[in-house]
Design a protein around this motif. Sequence first.
Motif, mmCIF file in Angstrom:
data_model
loop_
_atom_site.group_PDB
_atom_site.id
_atom_site.type_symbol
_atom_site.label_atom_id
_atom_site.label_comp_id
_atom_site.label_asym_id
_atom_site.label_seq_id
_atom_site.Cartn_x
_atom_site.Cartn_y
_atom_site.Cartn_z
ATOM 1 N N UNK A 73 -59.910 -15.473 -34.852
ATOM 2 C CA UNK A 73 -59.264 -16.392 -36.036
ATOM 3 C C UNK A 73 -58.277 -15.150 -36.900
ATOM 4 N N UNK A 74 -57.592 -15.558 -36.472
ATOM 5 C CA UNK A 74 -57.157 -14.890 -38.074
ATOM 6 C C UNK A 74 -57.299 -14.777 -39.372
ATOM 7 N N UNK A 75 -57.779 -13.931 -40.634
ATOM 8 C CA UNK A 75 -58.035 -14.130 -41.606
ATOM 9 C C UNK A 75 -56.600 -14.768 -42.359
ATOM 10 N N UNK A 76 -55.585 -15.404 -42.625
ATOM 11 C CA UNK A 76 -54.430 -16.041 -42.663
ATOM 12 C C UNK A 76 -55.560 -17.704 -42.305
ATOM 13 N N UNK A 77 -55.466 -18.036 -41.365
ATOM 14 C CA UNK A 77 -55.837 -19.215 -40.941
ATOM 15 C C UNK A 77 -57.215 -19.152 -41.146
ATOM 16 N N UNK B 124 -58.089 -22.399 -43.685
ATOM 17 C CA UNK B 124 -58.764 -23.438 -43.393
ATOM 18 C C UNK B 124 -60.439 -23.957 -44.738
ATOM 19 N N UNK B 125 -60.625 -22.577 -44.577
ATOM 20 C CA UNK B 125 -61.324 -22.688 -46.426
ATOM 21 C C UNK B 125 -61.460 -23.577 -47.424
ATOM 22 N N UNK B 126 -60.167 -23.145 -47.453
ATOM 23 C CA UNK B 126 -59.064 -23.631 -48.705
ATOM 24 C C UNK B 126 -58.917 -24.852 -48.687
ATOM 25 N N UNK C 105 -63.523 -8.122 -44.407
ATOM 26 C CA UNK C 105 -62.133 -9.032 -45.206
ATOM 27 C C UNK C 105 -62.948 -9.775 -46.195
ATOM 28 N N UNK C 106 -64.270 -10.744 -46.180
ATOM 29 C CA UNK C 106 -64.129 -12.292 -47.742
ATOM 30 C C UNK C 106 -66.149 -11.418 -47.424
#
Length: 260
Positions: A148-152, A156-158, A233-234
């Motif tokens: 799962x890419x960071x951007x995806x 998705x979270x947003x 990252x998160x």
Amino acid sequence: MTHNEPTPEPFVILAMPRTGTHYLEELLNEHPTVLSNGELLNEYDPNWPSTDRLLGTDRELLELAYVRCPMRDYKNVTHLGCKINEPQFRERPAFFAELARWPALKVILVVRRNVLESLRSFVQARESGQWLKFSSDNDTARPPSVRLSIADCEAYFKAADDFHARVMDSFTSTNLLVMEYESLLHEPAQCLGAVWDFLGVPALEPSDNAILQRQETRPLDQTVENFDELRIHFARGPYSRFLTSEIQCAPTLNRLYRVL
């Protein structure tokens, strides 16, 4: 559908993808007076007679769902529903507002405590082509692991945050029931009790004859190949909770559902 009196009371199930709405709908349809007809905006849903319906206006689609809906001969339907997933609203940008204007509509919003699990499951299903697992299936293969890419993930979270907020801002407290996927999974009888009370139908205990089965039971760190990359990252942001062992192993919340 013939125009019998009284007209069935309308409801809709709203959710992000992969949040147990098929399972919820299966349980709801055990009730002798409740009928939920699947995904109104999904051209592949077999509950609807033709994909030509999607060529109609938003209003015509809702009239099909609640006024001209295909019924079941063996049911005396008093409450009639369908379900819609968040990405389907993107394909019809004005549809949400039209839905929110439908008279006396009751909304069941299903949320997943860990949105990353929803995304993981969505990507697994998209890559494998296996969207549902039935108790009669002979194939015991596990869903594939995914990257799962960071951007995806961020997008998705947003999208989930925005969608949940939009639903809760668009419907009155008396017409909105919010239910957790995790509670539905572990305490279906309690969740259904809340739904029957919300819809105003006689209570019915769920049977043990569920056809749908959960496809993925392994934790995220065993199914997301770049789990550590995402966790780092998160780590300092608002979505860090989706990548901790606590949320993956946490028991069902004491408050199984809430009406806003």
